[in-house]
Enzyme design. Structure first.
Site, PDB file in Angstrom:
ATOM      1  N   TYR A   1       0.981  -0.999  -0.158  1.00  0.00           N
ATOM      2  CA  TYR A   1      -0.002   0.003   0.026  1.00  0.00           C
ATOM      3  C   TYR A   1       0.961   1.138   0.250  1.00  0.00           C
ATOM      4  CZ  TYR A   1      -3.415   3.542   1.622  1.00  0.00           C
ATOM      5  OH  TYR A   1      -4.133   4.696   1.637  1.00  0.00           O
TER       6      TYR A   1
ATOM      7  N   ASP B   1       9.558   2.828  -1.144  1.00  0.00           N
ATOM      8  CA  ASP B   1       8.649   3.625  -0.028  1.00  0.00           C
ATOM      9  C   ASP B   1       8.719   3.296   1.227  1.00  0.00           C
ATOM     10  OD1 ASP B   1       4.731   3.597   0.117  1.00  0.00           O
ATOM     11  OD2 ASP B   1       6.337   4.509   1.291  1.00  0.00           O
TER      12      ASP B   1
ATOM     13  N   LYS C   1       4.932   9.846   8.149  1.00  0.00           N
ATOM     14  CA  LYS C   1       4.782   9.330   9.555  1.00  0.00           C
ATOM     15  C   LYS C   1       5.889   9.946  10.708  1.00  0.00           C
ATOM     16  CE  LYS C   1       2.743   5.100   7.812  1.00  0.00           C
ATOM     17  NZ  LYS C   1       1.347   4.986   8.333  1.00  0.00           N
TER      18      LYS C   1
HETATM   19  P1  KE4 Z   1      -0.703   8.496   4.339  1.00  0.00           P
HETATM   20  O1  KE4 Z   1      -1.283   9.111   3.002  1.00  0.00           O
HETATM   21  O2  KE4 Z   1      -1.737   7.538   5.130  1.00  0.00           O
HETATM   22  O3  KE4 Z   1      -0.099   9.460   4.986  1.00  0.00           O
HETATM   23  O4  KE4 Z   1       0.632   7.513   3.606  1.00  0.00           O
HETATM   24  C1  KE4 Z   1       0.056   6.468   2.670  1.00  0.00           C
HETATM   25  C2  KE4 Z   1       1.242   5.176   3.105  1.00  0.00           C
HETATM   26  C3  KE4 Z   1       2.196   5.327   2.210  1.00  0.00           C
HETATM   27  N1  KE4 Z   1       2.933   4.205   2.076  1.00  0.00           N
HETATM   28  C4  KE4 Z   1       2.951   3.434   3.045  1.00  0.00           C
HETATM   29  C5  KE4 Z   1       4.164   2.322   3.133  1.00  0.00           C
HETATM   30  C6  KE4 Z   1       2.213   3.559   4.022  1.00  0.00           C
HETATM   31  O5  KE4 Z   1       2.185   2.472   4.956  1.00  0.00           O
HETATM   32  C7  KE4 Z   1       1.118   4.616   4.016  1.00  0.00           C
HETATM   33  C8  KE4 Z   1      -0.035   4.658   4.877  1.00  0.00           C
HETATM   34  N2  KE4 Z   1       0.191   3.542   6.023  1.00  0.00           N
HETATM   35  C9  KE4 Z   1      -1.343   3.362   6.586  1.00  0.00           C
HETATM   36  C10 KE4 Z   1      -1.140   2.255   7.769  1.00  0.00           C
HETATM   37  N3  KE4 Z   1      -1.152   0.817   6.964  1.00  0.00           N
HETATM   38  C11 KE4 Z   1      -1.823   4.405   7.145  1.00  0.00           C
HETATM   39  C12 KE4 Z   1      -2.982   4.142   7.975  1.00  0.00           C
HETATM   40  C13 KE4 Z   1      -4.270   4.527   7.519  1.00  0.00           C
HETATM   41  O6  KE4 Z   1      -4.463   4.585   6.313  1.00  0.00           O
HETATM   42  O7  KE4 Z   1      -5.335   5.206   8.096  1.00  0.00           O
END
Ligand code: KE4
Length: 437
Positions: free
Chosen positions: A146, A241, A269
């Site tokens: 993801y 990523d 994060k």
């Molecule tokens: P954000 O747009 O949520 O800040 O980041 C997206 C993203 C991109 N790349 C990786 C490897 C990520 O894990 C994420 C977001 N992670 C999720 C947790 N699995 C965020 C939690 C959520 O979607 O509420």
């Protein structure tokens, strides 16, 4: 007997009236474990307290950002001091340069950084940059990884091993999805075959160095190095990523830990210290394509926000401070190893098959249907893993004051605020919860 979650239930009912699904991000709705999401009232160190007054050891930590735990004094002071000077200017500040320099010092392959407001923005922009830099259209991602919710990444595998993607959400057009190719994680041979067929059309491969959005699936030996070799051979960019693994797998990310040399890195994060920050970064030659230095457009009203910059700087400086000989990060990584080893021992003790992974301050575990199996891809995880058993375990641990990810297909995190006593408490709770299954 009073309902332990009465207030959360009431608030969830109210939230659902005015917010789709009652949450501002789907995973928070607890669809993966059933029941009502726990509403949080406050956090302090390794713990948070829910709106019913229940206290939990927190291993989600806002899905990774809270490397120092909740409400760390240094982060709060940095935010308060900056807030007193103003919260946003829409103009450059020195803080952005300072945090960019800190990222460059930590991440071996990064020469320039552009700050954005989320991991989604970081990956979306990095892929646009790869397409601009190479003049190519297609991108490759791995199934189960993801990278945020940009249209081109909400793509499911078409039929066959590596085919043009299909939309994985309504609203994503067939045209957008068609330029995204998908292959199972760890399948280097399929990647090699795909590049042999259409490598000259592929702008970039984007990959999670640890697949921590399908649980905690490690790269097989040679997988990441193989991606570097193949992308270099065909002139495609390798985008790693590190939104989740950056500053968590190791102070210099998975790329520093394992010696991977991506062309671009995505961050998020931890970099914002708990406030909204993402970044894409990499070789100067490529980053110089980004407006206004170059023609590739990307912008953001709150990008580089001073509060977020201050919070990120405070977090990184505290976490990696080695003035005592060993950094708080290093100590947290030792405790994470202790926790992972303890969970493996409990799997043996109880006879419940678990697949446990841990790198630095992040870890995860699958409840396996059969002992002796090991999931190395999402296709395997879907067959081998028992989400229903995880859900029972999750709630059993909540009852014992330990909060894990409300989904079997997520990772868990430790903070520098967790103590060895917390680890012992967690393992005892896990022992009892496993024996209840
Ligand atoms: P954000 O747009 O949520 O800040 O980041 C997206 C993203 C991109 N790349 C990786 C490897 C990520 O894990 C994420 C977001 N992670 C999720 C947790 N699995 C965020 C939690 C959520 O979607 O509420």
């Amino acid at each position: 007997m009073t309902d332990r979650y009465a207030r959360s239930k009431q608030l969830f009912a109210e939230a659902q009236m005015v917010i789709p699904g009652g949450v501002n991000s789907p995973v928070r709705a607890f669809r993966g474990v059933g029941g009502t999401p726990i509403f949080v009232a406050s956090g302090n160190g390794a713990r948070f307290t829910d709106v019913d007054g229940n206290s939990y050891l927190d291993y989600v930590l806002s899905w990774g950002p809270l490397l120092l735990g909740h409400a760390h004094p240094a982060v709060l002071e940095a935010i308060a001091a900056q807030a007193a000077l103003g919260t946003s200017f829409g103009a450059p500040t020195e803080l952005e340069t300072t945090l960019a320099e800190q990222v460059i010092n930590l991440m071996p392959t990064v020469e320039q950084v552009r700050f954005v407001n989320s991991g989604t923005e970081a990956t979306m922009s990095a892929l646009r940059l790869a397409r601009a830099y190479t003049g190519r259209e297609k991108i490759l991602k791995f199934i189960g990884c993801y990278h945020g919710h940009a249209d081109m990444l909400l793509v499911q595998a078409g039929s066959g091993v590596a085919t043009l993607g299909l939309p994985d959400s309504p609203g994503v057009t067939a045209g957008t999805a068609a330029s995204t190719l998908t292959i199972e994680y760890n399948d280097l041979e399929a990647t090699r075959a795909l590049f042999a067929a259409e490598g000259e059309q592929i702008a970039a491969v984007i990959v999670e160095p640890i697949a921590s959005n399908m649980g905690f699936v490690m790269p097989e030996p040679g997988f990441l190095d193989g991606l570097r070799e193949i992308t270099s051979q065909y002139g495609a960019l390798l985008i790693i990523d590190e939104v989740m693994t950056g500053f968590r797998a190791a102070p210099n990310g998975a790329q520093g830990l394992w010696g991977i040399e991506p062309d671009l890195t995505c961050l998020g994060k931890v970099i914002g210290g708990g406030l909204p920050v993402g970044a894409y970064a990499g070789r100067r030659e490529i980053m110089q394509m980004v407006a206004p230095a170059g023609p590739m457009y990307q912008a953001g009203t709150l990008s580089g926000n001073p509060l977020a910059m201050a919070a990120g700087l405070a977090m990184l400086s505290v976490a990696f401070d080695r003035s005592a000989g060993v950094s708080p990060f290093d100590l947290a990584a030792v405790l994470a190893t202790e926790l992972a080893d303890g969970v493996r021992a409990l799997s043996e003790e109880t006879g419940i098959p678990l697949q446990v992974g841990q790198v630095g301050t992040m870890f995860g575990f699958y409840f396996l249907k059969e002992a002796g199996t090991r999931a190395t891809s999402y296709a395997e995880a879907k067959v081998m893993v028992d989400p229903a058993r995880y859900a029972k375990f999750f709630w059993s641990m909540c009852e014992r004051g330990v909060y894990l990810a409300p989904s079997q297909f997520e990772a868990a995190f430790l903070s520098t605020a967790h103590t060895s006593e917390d680890i012992a408490t967690t393992l005892q709770a896990a022992r009892e919860a496993l024996k209840e299954l």
